[in-house]
Motif scaffolding. Structure first.
Motif, PDB file in Angstrom:
ATOM      1  N   GLY A   1     -13.209  -8.391 -21.986  1.00 24.98           N
ATOM      2  CA  GLY A   1     -13.337  -6.941 -21.912  1.00 24.98           C
ATOM      3  C   GLY A   1     -12.950  -6.348 -20.578  1.00 24.98           C
ATOM      4  N   LEU A   2     -12.751  -7.170 -19.561  1.00 26.32           N
ATOM      5  CA  LEU A   2     -12.380  -6.654 -18.237  1.00 26.32           C
ATOM      6  C   LEU A   2     -10.946  -6.143 -18.279  1.00 26.32           C
ATOM      7  CD1 LEU A   2     -13.287  -6.300 -15.271  1.00 26.32           C
ATOM      8  CD2 LEU A   2     -12.269  -8.547 -14.811  1.00 26.32           C
ATOM      9  N   SER A   3     -10.730  -4.945 -17.781  1.00 24.30           N
ATOM     10  CA  SER A   3      -9.417  -4.313 -17.811  1.00 24.30           C
ATOM     11  C   SER A   3      -8.396  -5.155 -17.069  1.00 24.30           C
ATOM     12  CB  SER A   3      -9.477  -2.916 -17.199  1.00 24.30           C
ATOM     13  OG  SER A   3     -10.417  -2.111 -17.882  1.00 24.30           O
ATOM     14  N   GLU A   4      -7.142  -5.064 -17.524  1.00 16.58           N
ATOM     15  CA  GLU A   4      -6.064  -5.805 -16.891  1.00 16.58           C
ATOM     16  C   GLU A   4      -5.903  -5.384 -15.425  1.00 16.58           C
ATOM     17  OE1 GLU A   4      -3.858  -8.154 -17.612  1.00 16.58           O
ATOM     18  OE2 GLU A   4      -4.581  -8.581 -19.642  1.00 16.58           O
ATOM     19  N   SER A   5      -5.738  -6.431 -14.560  1.00 20.00           N
ATOM     20  CA  SER A   5      -5.483  -6.258 -13.123  1.00 20.00           C
ATOM     21  C   SER A   5      -6.665  -5.669 -12.380  1.00 20.00           C
ATOM     22  CB  SER A   5      -4.257  -5.372 -12.880  1.00 20.00           C
ATOM     23  OG  SER A   5      -3.117  -5.912 -13.524  1.00 20.00           O
ATOM     24  N   ALA A   6      -7.837  -5.580 -13.052  1.00 24.61           N
ATOM     25  CA  ALA A   6      -9.016  -5.054 -12.344  1.00 24.61           C
ATOM     26  C   ALA A   6      -9.483  -6.016 -11.264  1.00 24.61           C
ATOM     27  CB  ALA A   6     -10.136  -4.796 -13.342  1.00 24.61           C
ATOM     28  N   GLU A   7      -9.236  -7.306 -11.418  1.00 27.11           N
ATOM     29  CA  GLU A   7      -9.686  -8.291 -10.439  1.00 27.11           C
ATOM     30  C   GLU A   7      -8.807  -8.334  -9.200  1.00 27.11           C
ATOM     31  OE1 GLU A   7      -6.822 -10.417 -13.184  1.00 27.11           O
ATOM     32  OE2 GLU A   7      -8.346  -8.849 -13.288  1.00 27.11           O
ATOM     33  N   GLY A   8      -7.641  -7.708  -9.252  1.00 30.20           N
ATOM     34  CA  GLY A   8      -6.746  -7.710  -8.098  1.00 30.20           C
ATOM     35  C   GLY A   8      -6.086  -9.060  -7.909  1.00 30.20           C
ATOM     36  N   GLU A   9      -5.755  -9.346  -6.652  1.00 25.67           N
ATOM     37  CA  GLU A   9      -5.072 -10.598  -6.357  1.00 25.67           C
ATOM     38  C   GLU A   9      -6.030 -11.754  -6.164  1.00 25.67           C
ATOM     39  OE1 GLU A   9      -2.576  -9.989  -3.019  1.00 25.67           O
ATOM     40  OE2 GLU A   9      -1.241  -8.574  -4.046  1.00 25.67           O
ATOM     41  N   ASN A  10      -7.284 -11.494  -5.861  1.00 22.57           N
ATOM     42  CA  ASN A  10      -8.271 -12.548  -5.612  1.00 22.57           C
ATOM     43  C   ASN A  10      -9.357 -12.427  -6.662  1.00 22.57           C
ATOM     44  OD1 ASN A  10     -10.007 -14.484  -4.662  1.00 22.57           O
ATOM     45  ND2 ASN A  10      -9.938 -13.786  -2.526  1.00 22.57           N
TER      46      ASN A  10
ATOM     47  N   GLN B   1     -16.174   0.132 -14.546  1.00 20.79           N
ATOM     48  CA  GLN B   1     -15.326   1.318 -14.579  1.00 20.79           C
ATOM     49  C   GLN B   1     -14.107   1.119 -13.701  1.00 20.79           C
ATOM     50  OE1 GLN B   1     -17.717   4.707 -13.446  1.00 20.79           O
ATOM     51  NE2 GLN B   1     -18.790   4.778 -15.430  1.00 20.79           N
ATOM     52  N   THR B   2     -12.977   1.561 -14.231  1.00 23.81           N
ATOM     53  CA  THR B   2     -11.730   1.523 -13.479  1.00 23.81           C
ATOM     54  C   THR B   2     -11.068   2.888 -13.557  1.00 23.81           C
ATOM     55  OG1 THR B   2     -10.543   0.754 -15.464  1.00 23.81           O
ATOM     56  CG2 THR B   2     -11.342  -0.929 -13.934  1.00 23.81           C
ATOM     57  N   SER B   3     -10.318   3.216 -12.503  1.00 22.89           N
ATOM     58  CA  SER B   3      -9.614   4.493 -12.444  1.00 22.89           C
ATOM     59  C   SER B   3      -8.124   4.240 -12.352  1.00 22.89           C
ATOM     60  CB  SER B   3     -10.069   5.302 -11.226  1.00 22.89           C
ATOM     61  OG  SER B   3     -11.446   5.595 -11.312  1.00 22.89           O
ATOM     62  N   SER B   4      -7.365   4.981 -13.177  1.00 27.14           N
ATOM     63  CA  SER B   4      -5.913   4.836 -13.182  1.00 27.14           C
ATOM     64  C   SER B   4      -5.293   6.176 -13.539  1.00 27.14           C
ATOM     65  CB  SER B   4      -5.484   3.772 -14.186  1.00 27.14           C
ATOM     66  OG  SER B   4      -4.093   3.673 -14.237  1.00 27.14           O
ATOM     67  N   ASP B   5      -4.403   6.665 -12.666  1.00 24.33           N
ATOM     68  CA  ASP B   5      -3.721   7.943 -12.877  1.00 24.33           C
ATOM     69  C   ASP B   5      -4.717   9.077 -13.069  1.00 24.33           C
ATOM     70  OD1 ASP B   5      -1.328   6.592 -12.733  1.00 24.33           O
ATOM     71  OD2 ASP B   5      -1.212   6.287 -14.920  1.00 24.33           O
ATOM     72  N   GLY B   6      -5.803   9.041 -12.280  1.00 25.00           N
ATOM     73  CA  GLY B   6      -6.815  10.080 -12.360  1.00 25.00           C
ATOM     74  C   GLY B   6      -7.731   9.982 -13.548  1.00 25.00           C
ATOM     75  N   ARG B   7      -7.593   8.904 -14.328  1.00 27.88           N
ATOM     76  CA  ARG B   7      -8.457   8.712 -15.480  1.00 27.88           C
ATOM     77  C   ARG B   7      -9.398   7.539 -15.236  1.00 27.88           C
ATOM     78  NH1 ARG B   7      -4.216   9.157 -20.586  1.00 27.88           N
ATOM     79  NH2 ARG B   7      -3.486  11.308 -20.158  1.00 27.88           N
ATOM     80  N   THR B   8     -10.628   7.714 -15.669  1.00 27.99           N
ATOM     81  CA  THR B   8     -11.646   6.673 -15.511  1.00 27.99           C
ATOM     82  C   THR B   8     -11.940   6.065 -16.882  1.00 27.99           C
ATOM     83  OG1 THR B   8     -12.625   7.847 -13.635  1.00 27.99           O
ATOM     84  CG2 THR B   8     -13.958   6.147 -14.717  1.00 27.99           C
ATOM     85  N   SER B   9     -11.874   4.735 -16.946  1.00 31.20           N
ATOM     86  CA  SER B   9     -12.176   4.033 -18.188  1.00 31.20           C
ATOM     87  C   SER B   9     -13.295   3.041 -17.956  1.00 31.20           C
ATOM     88  CB  SER B   9     -10.936   3.295 -18.704  1.00 31.20           C
ATOM     89  OG  SER B   9     -10.501   2.343 -17.751  1.00 31.20           O
ATOM     90  N   THR B  10     -14.154   2.900 -18.933  1.00 31.00           N
ATOM     91  CA  THR B  10     -15.303   1.998 -18.848  1.00 31.00           C
ATOM     92  C   THR B  10     -15.090   0.828 -19.798  1.00 31.00           C
ATOM     93  OG1 THR B  10     -16.763   3.856 -18.319  1.00 31.00           O
ATOM     94  CG2 THR B  10     -17.794   1.803 -19.080  1.00 31.00           C
ATOM     95  N   SER B  11     -15.261  -0.375 -19.296  1.00 31.14           N
ATOM     96  CA  SER B  11     -15.082  -1.588 -20.085  1.00 31.14           C
ATOM     97  C   SER B  11     -16.426  -2.267 -20.315  1.00 31.14           C
ATOM     98  CB  SER B  11     -14.127  -2.558 -19.390  1.00 31.14           C
ATOM     99  OG  SER B  11     -12.887  -1.940 -19.122  1.00 31.14           O
ATOM    100  N   ARG B  12     -16.657  -2.698 -21.548  1.00 33.25           N
ATOM    101  CA  ARG B  12     -17.854  -3.466 -21.880  1.00 33.25           C
ATOM    102  C   ARG B  12     -17.549  -4.943 -21.641  1.00 33.25           C
ATOM    103  NH1 ARG B  12     -19.283  -3.815 -26.673  1.00 33.25           N
ATOM    104  NH2 ARG B  12     -21.550  -3.544 -26.582  1.00 33.25           N
TER     105      ARG B  12
END
Length: 322
Positions: free
Chosen positions: A163-172, A241-252
């Motif tokens: 359920g974790l959004s793509e690329s939310a973890e970053g490089e590490n 919660q992640t923010s992209s292009d001014g939009r906030t999305s919540t992942s379960r």
């Protein structure tokens, strides 16, 4: 001596007349008999002549009939000579073909007998092979179970984060997990969770429709159990919660153990049953490798007894604690 009696002339004359008439009658009778004989001989001669004529006519008729038949036969043979020859040729060809066919049939019969013998031998071999295959299948199933168990043991310190959004973890990804696990699961606060490896699993599906699973390996098996038990104890599912292009999305976020494909498929078969049990207010869970168990109290015992058999998947054991 007495004198001889003299005959009366009158009597003598009568006697002579009588004698004369007697001779005449006798002669007339003889003449009639001779004429009768002559007439009979003429009739017989006429009959013989007629019979001879009829016989000659019959013989002539037979000769003529024979000549006519012969002439008709010769004419017919002359007219049908070509057809008769062609028919004879066809008959000879048919006889030759029948003879050849008889030979072919005999040859095919011999081939059929040989094939039947081979088929019997092959059937016996197939039965033996089936027996061997049955033993090999049992052995293969045993080996697959052992391989699955060994693979599960190699993954016993792994966890899957779904359920974790793509690329939310970053490089590490390791540092990201160490920083956010205490936030998602408060019972881990103050715990030193050491992670050896973390990465997204490979998939051919579209990444934009559904994020890929993040799998990470813990240094200690006890840390894996702490994370799973802490996630189960939460009153609500953790979110991120992640923010992209001014939009906030919540992942379960959902945490699952990492199993081999074989064990994962066996456990997945219980999903419909677990869902129905949960809808009835029960708490189903799975024990390794694929055993479904249900926790309930005394008030739920009646509900468990009302479960229908078709809710149970026959591919895996079904256990209920009373």
């Amino acid at each position: 001596m007495s004198k001889p009696k003299t005959k009366n002339p009158k009597n003598n004359q009568e006697y002579r007349c009588k004698m004369s008439s007697g001779r005449g009658a006798k002669n007339k009778s003889s003449a009639d008999e001779t004429m009768g004989k002559k007439k009979v001989s003429g009739q017989e001669l006429e009959d013989i002549s007629n019979a001879a004529i009829l016989l000659a006519l019959r013989e002539q008729e037979e000769r003529l009939t024979g000549k006519v038949k012969l002439a008709v036969r010769e004419a017919v043979e002359e007219m049908l000579a070509g057809e008769i020859q062609a028919l004879k040729a066809m008959i000879e060809a048919s006889n030759s073909a029948v003879s050849k066919l008889s030979g072919d049939i005999a040859q095919q019969a011999e081939v059929g007998r040989k094939l039947q013998g081979r088929l019997d031998a092959t059937s016996a071999n197939i039965r033996a092979v089936k027996h061997d295959v049955g033993d090999l299948q049992k052995e293969l199933l045993n080996l697959r179970q052992k391989v699955a168990e060994m693979e599960d043991r190699s993954r016993r310190s792994n966890l899957r984060l779904v359920g974790l959004s793509e690329s939310a973890e970053g490089e590490n990804a390791i540092q990201f997990l160490q920083d956010n696990l205490p936030v998602w699961i408060p019972s881990l606060a103050g715990e030193k969770i050491e992670i050896q490896l973390a990465h997204r699993i490979f998939t051919t599906q579209d990444r934009t429709s559904r994020p890929r699973t993040l799998i990470f390996r813990l240094l200690r098996y006890q840390d894996r159990e702490k994370i799973l038990n802490g996630a189960r104890a939460l009153s609500s599912v953790p979110t991120y919660q992640t923010s992209s292009d001014g939009r906030t999305s919540t992942s379960r976020l959902l945490f699952f153990p990492d199993y081999s494909n074989d064990t994962a498929q066996r456990r997945k078969a219980f999903d419909p049953v677990r869902k129905q049990l949960a809808n009835r207010g029960l708490r189903p869970f799975l024990r390794y490798p694929a055993t479904l168990k249900v926790k309930h109290n005394d008030s739920d015992r009646r509900r468990v007894s009302l479960l229908k058999p078709q809710l149970v998947n026959k591919k895996a054991p079904f256990v209920i604690f009373l």
